[in-house]
Design a protein around this motif. Structure first.
Motif, PDB file in Angstrom:
ATOM      1  N   ALA A 142       4.029  -3.817  10.267  1.00 43.33           N
ATOM      2  CA  ALA A 142       3.677  -2.501  10.804  1.00 43.33           C
ATOM      3  C   ALA A 142       2.164  -2.332  10.775  1.00 43.33           C
ATOM      4  CB  ALA A 142       4.347  -1.403   9.974  1.00 43.33           C
ATOM      5  N   TRP A 143       1.680  -1.400  11.598  1.00 46.67           N
ATOM      6  CA  TRP A 143       0.259  -1.067  11.574  1.00 46.67           C
ATOM      7  C   TRP A 143       0.100   0.404  11.883  1.00 46.67           C
ATOM      8  CZ3 TRP A 143       2.311  -5.003  14.445  1.00 46.67           C
ATOM      9  CH2 TRP A 143       2.580  -4.736  15.789  1.00 46.67           C
ATOM     10  N   GLN A 144      -0.972   0.945  11.348  1.00 45.98           N
ATOM     11  CA  GLN A 144      -1.276   2.347  11.530  1.00 45.98           C
ATOM     12  C   GLN A 144      -2.763   2.473  11.823  1.00 45.98           C
ATOM     13  OE1 GLN A 144       0.413   5.011   8.663  1.00 45.98           O
ATOM     14  NE2 GLN A 144      -1.397   6.305   8.672  1.00 45.98           N
ATOM     15  N   CYS A 145      -3.089   3.237  12.842  1.00 45.66           N
ATOM     16  CA  CYS A 145      -4.470   3.438  13.262  1.00 45.66           C
ATOM     17  C   CYS A 145      -4.911   4.837  12.860  1.00 45.66           C
ATOM     18  CB  CYS A 145      -4.562   3.253  14.779  1.00 45.66           C
ATOM     19  SG  CYS A 145      -6.221   3.396  15.423  1.00 45.66           S
ATOM     20  N   THR A 146      -5.907   4.933  11.976  1.00 43.02           N
ATOM     21  CA  THR A 146      -6.441   6.229  11.561  1.00 43.02           C
ATOM     22  C   THR A 146      -7.899   6.091  11.170  1.00 43.02           C
ATOM     23  OG1 THR A 146      -5.715   5.854   9.287  1.00 43.02           O
ATOM     24  CG2 THR A 146      -4.256   7.171  10.667  1.00 43.02           C
ATOM     25  N   ASP A 147      -8.676   7.100  11.477  1.00 35.32           N
ATOM     26  CA  ASP A 147     -10.054   7.230  10.997  1.00 35.32           C
ATOM     27  C   ASP A 147     -10.899   5.969  11.136  1.00 35.32           C
ATOM     28  OD1 ASP A 147      -9.523   9.879  10.243  1.00 35.32           O
ATOM     29  OD2 ASP A 147      -8.758   9.235   8.302  1.00 35.32           O
ATOM     30  N   GLY A 148     -10.851   5.328  12.308  1.00 32.26           N
ATOM     31  CA  GLY A 148     -11.694   4.166  12.538  1.00 32.26           C
ATOM     32  C   GLY A 148     -11.223   2.900  11.858  1.00 32.26           C
ATOM     33  N   HIS A 149      -9.975   2.887  11.433  1.00 23.03           N
ATOM     34  CA  HIS A 149      -9.404   1.712  10.771  1.00 23.03           C
ATOM     35  C   HIS A 149      -8.007   1.454  11.310  1.00 23.03           C
ATOM     36  CE1 HIS A 149     -12.322   3.209   7.798  1.00 23.03           C
ATOM     37  NE2 HIS A 149     -12.516   1.931   7.555  1.00 23.03           N
ATOM     38  N   VAL A 150      -7.575   0.227  11.187  1.00 29.07           N
ATOM     39  CA  VAL A 150      -6.169  -0.082  11.385  1.00 29.07           C
ATOM     40  C   VAL A 150      -5.686  -0.701  10.075  1.00 29.07           C
ATOM     41  CG1 VAL A 150      -6.564  -2.355  12.461  1.00 29.07           C
ATOM     42  CG2 VAL A 150      -4.401  -1.171  12.827  1.00 29.07           C
ATOM     43  N   GLU A 151      -4.605  -0.144   9.545  1.00 29.73           N
ATOM     44  CA  GLU A 151      -3.978  -0.733   8.370  1.00 29.73           C
ATOM     45  C   GLU A 151      -2.803  -1.559   8.856  1.00 29.73           C
ATOM     46  OE1 GLU A 151      -1.203   0.389   4.595  1.00 29.73           O
ATOM     47  OE2 GLU A 151      -2.853   1.778   5.025  1.00 29.73           O
ATOM     48  N   VAL A 152      -2.840  -2.847   8.573  1.00 32.01           N
ATOM     49  CA  VAL A 152      -1.719  -3.720   8.893  1.00 32.01           C
ATOM     50  C   VAL A 152      -0.973  -4.001   7.600  1.00 32.01           C
ATOM     51  CG1 VAL A 152      -2.802  -4.720  10.938  1.00 32.01           C
ATOM     52  CG2 VAL A 152      -3.134  -5.809   8.739  1.00 32.01           C
ATOM     53  N   ALA A 153       0.343  -4.087   7.692  1.00 33.72           N
ATOM     54  CA  ALA A 153       1.157  -4.275   6.497  1.00 33.72           C
ATOM     55  C   ALA A 153       2.339  -5.185   6.804  1.00 33.72           C
ATOM     56  CB  ALA A 153       1.657  -2.927   5.987  1.00 33.72           C
ATOM     57  N   VAL A 154       2.620  -6.075   5.877  1.00 32.14           N
ATOM     58  CA  VAL A 154       3.761  -6.976   5.978  1.00 32.14           C
ATOM     59  C   VAL A 154       4.620  -6.776   4.734  1.00 32.14           C
ATOM     60  CG1 VAL A 154       4.511  -9.381   6.076  1.00 32.14           C
ATOM     61  CG2 VAL A 154       2.498  -8.645   7.389  1.00 32.14           C
ATOM     62  N   SER A 155       5.889  -6.450   4.946  1.00 37.30           N
ATOM     63  CA  SER A 155       6.819  -6.223   3.846  1.00 37.30           C
ATOM     64  C   SER A 155       7.875  -7.308   3.835  1.00 37.30           C
ATOM     65  CB  SER A 155       7.491  -4.858   3.992  1.00 37.30           C
ATOM     66  OG  SER A 155       6.530  -3.824   3.994  1.00 37.30           O
ATOM     67  N   ASP A 156       8.137  -7.823   2.625  1.00 38.93           N
ATOM     68  CA  ASP A 156       9.107  -8.902   2.462  1.00 38.93           C
ATOM     69  C   ASP A 156       9.917  -8.667   1.199  1.00 38.93           C
ATOM     70  OD1 ASP A 156       7.623  -9.987   0.165  1.00 38.93           O
ATOM     71  OD2 ASP A 156       6.179 -10.722   1.642  1.00 38.93           O
ATOM     72  N   GLY A 157      10.747  -9.631   0.850  1.00 35.57           N
ATOM     73  CA  GLY A 157      11.608  -9.525  -0.322  1.00 35.57           C
ATOM     74  C   GLY A 157      10.966  -9.983  -1.613  1.00 35.57           C
ATOM     75  N   GLY A 158       9.654 -10.184  -1.605  1.00 37.56           N
ATOM     76  CA  GLY A 158       8.936 -10.558  -2.816  1.00 37.56           C
ATOM     77  C   GLY A 158       9.039 -12.037  -3.145  1.00 37.56           C
ATOM     78  N   SER A 159       8.283 -12.423  -4.149  1.00 36.89           N
ATOM     79  CA  SER A 159       8.283 -13.813  -4.604  1.00 36.89           C
ATOM     80  C   SER A 159       8.078 -13.845  -6.107  1.00 36.89           C
ATOM     81  CB  SER A 159       7.166 -14.599  -3.898  1.00 36.89           C
ATOM     82  OG  SER A 159       5.903 -14.199  -4.378  1.00 36.89           O
ATOM     83  N   ALA A 160       8.068 -15.028  -6.650  1.00 37.16           N
ATOM     84  CA  ALA A 160       7.903 -15.193  -8.095  1.00 37.16           C
ATOM     85  C   ALA A 160       6.469 -14.931  -8.537  1.00 37.16           C
ATOM     86  CB  ALA A 160       8.332 -16.597  -8.515  1.00 37.16           C
ATOM     87  N   THR A 161       5.522 -14.981  -7.615  1.00 38.42           N
ATOM     88  CA  THR A 161       4.117 -14.774  -7.962  1.00 38.42           C
ATOM     89  C   THR A 161       3.536 -13.610  -7.161  1.00 38.42           C
ATOM     90  OG1 THR A 161       3.395 -16.351  -6.289  1.00 38.42           O
ATOM     91  CG2 THR A 161       3.760 -17.210  -8.505  1.00 38.42           C
ATOM     92  N   GLU A 162       2.474 -13.037  -7.687  1.00 36.21           N
ATOM     93  CA  GLU A 162       1.773 -11.939  -7.026  1.00 36.21           C
ATOM     94  C   GLU A 162       0.783 -12.501  -6.008  1.00 36.21           C
ATOM     95  OE1 GLU A 162       0.823  -7.716  -6.830  1.00 36.21           O
ATOM     96  OE2 GLU A 162       2.501  -8.856  -7.597  1.00 36.21           O
ATOM     97  N   PRO A 163       0.738 -11.941  -4.798  1.00 39.65           N
ATOM     98  CA  PRO A 163      -0.248 -12.409  -3.819  1.00 39.65           C
ATOM     99  C   PRO A 163      -1.671 -12.211  -4.348  1.00 39.65           C
ATOM    100  CG  PRO A 163       1.389 -11.017  -2.764  1.00 39.65           C
ATOM    101  CD  PRO A 163       1.602 -10.896  -4.241  1.00 39.65           C
ATOM    102  N   ARG A 164      -2.505 -13.237  -4.224  1.00 39.02           N
ATOM    103  CA  ARG A 164      -3.902 -13.148  -4.646  1.00 39.02           C
ATOM    104  C   ARG A 164      -4.730 -14.133  -3.832  1.00 39.02           C
ATOM    105  NH1 ARG A 164      -5.140 -17.510  -7.678  1.00 39.02           N
ATOM    106  NH2 ARG A 164      -3.415 -18.621  -8.614  1.00 39.02           N
TER     107      ARG A 164
END
Length: 142
Positions: A59-81
């Motif tokens: 999904a993405w949302q456009c507000t205040d001169g920005h676009v926020e893009v987001a990807v949602s999944d079922g998670g994993s054993a480690t934290e994204p970094r």
């Protein structure tokens, strides 16, 4: 929602690019946002589980001169970094690229759902008389 499959990366890129073009965003900002969504989605497909539906949400949302893009999944054993890949590595640069292109990025957890998001600055093309971008809008790949 998109299938939990590599082909979904191209689909998400196309939808996002079309929306940002329609909203009058400059080409360089579109390129940055499309690359960011590609990296987030590719990482989710490589490292995380699908959502309970067997799909992945983009999904993405456009507000205040920005676009926020987001990807949602079922998670994993480690934290994204963001990592620092060796020059000879074939991978491991995705979140580093996101970190470089995005104003900010992070991870949200909601039960078994993990969402990695990034905020990319978008500007109207030079010479455009508009002082602001489109009304706040939220889109989700279907």
């Amino acid at each position: 929602m998109l299938p939990y499959a590599p082909s979904s990366v191209a689909v998400a890129r196309q939808y996002l690019s079309s929306d940002l073009q329609e909203w009058g965003v400059c080409e360089t900002a579109i390129d940055d946002a499309v690359l960011v969504v590609s990296e987030l989605l590719s990482n989710a497909l490589r490292h995380a589980h699908p959502l309970p539906s067997g799909q992945i949400k983009v999904a993405w949302q456009c507000t205040d001169g920005h676009v926020e893009v987001a990807v949602s999944d079922g998670g994993s054993a480690t934290e994204p970094r963001a990592g620092r890949a060796a020059l000879s590595s074939l991978g491991g640069r995705g979140l580093g690229i996101v970190e470089y292109l995005a104003e900010n990025w992070g991870v949200r957890h909601d039960g078994d759902i993990t969402t990695v998001w990034a905020l990319v600055t978008i500007l109207a093309p030079l010479g455009d008389d508009r002082t602001s971008l489109p009304e706040p809008a939220l889109r989700e790949c279907i």
